[in-house]
Design an enzyme around this catalytic site. Structure first.
Site, PDB file in Angstrom:
ATOM      1  CE1 TYR A  77      46.769  26.341  58.305  1.00 34.62           C
ATOM      2  CE2 TYR A  77      47.649  28.827  59.081  1.00 34.62           C
ATOM      3  CZ  TYR A  77      47.148  27.811  58.319  1.00 34.62           C
ATOM      4  OH  TYR A  77      46.731  28.421  57.114  1.00 34.62           O
TER       5      TYR A  77
ATOM      6  CE  LYS B  45      49.496  26.624  55.782  1.00 27.55           C
ATOM      7  NZ  LYS B  45      49.257  25.779  54.453  1.00 27.55           N
TER       8      LYS B  45
ATOM      9  CG  ASP C  27      45.215  11.635  51.864  1.00 27.63           C
ATOM     10  OD1 ASP C  27      46.062  12.696  52.155  1.00 27.63           O
ATOM     11  OD2 ASP C  27      44.685  10.847  52.520  1.00 27.63           O
ATOM     12  CB  VAL C  28      48.837  16.026  49.974  1.00 30.43           C
ATOM     13  CG1 VAL C  28      48.122  16.873  48.634  1.00 30.43           C
ATOM     14  CG2 VAL C  28      48.223  16.462  51.260  1.00 30.43           C
TER      15      VAL C  28
ATOM     16  CG  ASP D  50      40.377  18.759  47.246  1.00 28.45           C
ATOM     17  OD1 ASP D  50      40.023  18.086  48.294  1.00 28.45           O
ATOM     18  OD2 ASP D  50      40.592  19.703  47.016  1.00 28.45           O
TER      19      ASP D  50
ATOM     20  CG  ASN E 204      45.693  25.571  47.516  1.00 30.89           C
ATOM     21  OD1 ASN E 204      45.707  26.597  48.049  1.00 30.89           O
ATOM     22  ND2 ASN E 204      44.680  24.899  47.414  1.00 30.89           N
TER      23      ASN E 204
END
Ligand code: NAD
Length: 250
Positions: free
Chosen positions: A153, A157, A61-62, A38, A88
């Site tokens: 968003y 998704k 940090d993704v 995270d 996630n």
């Protein structure tokens, strides 16, 4: 104690908070060793300390491929392998066309969609080496149907849903299953402070008439991480209290 994930090693992004933290607790309880990854260093470290030797925290940090490379290397160094990747980490942001900025758009797409792409790219070799392995990409009910005002968003998704399928097809011959999970409104910090701004799709507007609890998603994620889901890949798993089932006449 339930040992459905005994001997498995899992990396969970966004594992310091909300659903990710619930997944980490359940994975540890089911016998897995966990990497909580995270950008929330304090909360992530505290959770890893709570879970003891079966868990470690890594700053990841993704959106940064260098962070991913380092996180996978450290996972292999400490735990020796990687069986399960849970993508996630995510952020919620929205606004009407004309007001929602390009910068806001890029941030949501970077974290929610590019993050899982970078994660699967970095983890590919390790997952194949650990086969049978499992990737669980957390999408949303907003990956199944549109949400007014939530353009980035929703796009992110839906993107995760598609990315899951292309990765599942590529990785199936290598012993890696890839599935997407589509929660409806779940009571986490993401929506707790945004009850009036959050899209209806991420609130409790559903057939069951309530928000879900993180643990109600966790049970599904544990199933997908375990061998119990050995015939599931490239699939969408909806856990939304009936939100996307359709409308009821009243
Ligand atoms: P949350 O805000 O409680 O947790 C999200 C975590 O992601 C936080 O710990 C945060 O620090 C981390 N994060 C944010 N940016 C990051 C980055 N760049 N790199 C690494 N970590 C980062 O949210 P949550 O509700 O637990 O959401 C988890 C996932 O579930 C998200 O992908 C979210 O879109 C999805 N989801 C949530 C709901 C809901 O109603 N809560 C519904 C559908 C889908």
């Amino acid at each position: 104690m339930n040992q459905r994930l005994k001997g498995r090693v899992a990396l969970i992004t966004g594992g310091a908070s909300g659903m990710g933290a619930a997944h980490a607790r359940a994975f540890a309880g089911a016998g897995a060793r966990i990497v909580i990854a995270d950008v929330a260093d304090e909360a992530g470290s505290a959770l890893a300390a709570e879970l003891g030797q079966s868990a470690m925290y890594l700053h990841l940090d993704v959106t940064r491929s260098a962070d991913w490379t380092a996180a996978i290397a450290e996972t292999l160094r400490i735990f020796g392998k990687l069986d399960v990747l849970v993508n996630n980490a995510g952020v919620l942001d929205g606004g009407p066309l004309g007001s929602f900025t390009e910068q806001q758009w890029a941030r949501v797409l970077d974290i929610n969609l590019t993050g899982p792409f970078l994660g699967m790219s970095a983890a590919r070799a390790a997952l194949i080496a650990a086969r049978p392995a499992s990737v669980i990409n957390i999408s949303s009910a907003a990956g199944m149907q549109g949400v007014s005002g939530m353009h980035a968003y929703t796009a992110s998704k839906f993107g995760v849903r598609g990315l899951t399928k292309s990765a599942a097809l590529e990785l199936a011959p290598h012993g890696v299953r890839v599935n997407s999970v589509h929660p409806g409104g779940i009571l986490t910090p993401m929506i707790a402070g945004a009850a009036t701004d959050a899209p209806a799709i991420d609130r409790g507007d559903n057939t069951l008439g309530r928000l879900g609890l993180p643990e109600e998603v966790t049970d599904l994620v544990v199933f997908l991480a375990s061998g119990e889901s050995s015939y599931c890949t490239g699939a969408e798993f909806v856990v939304d209290g009936g939100m996307t089932a359709g409308s009821t006449f009243s």
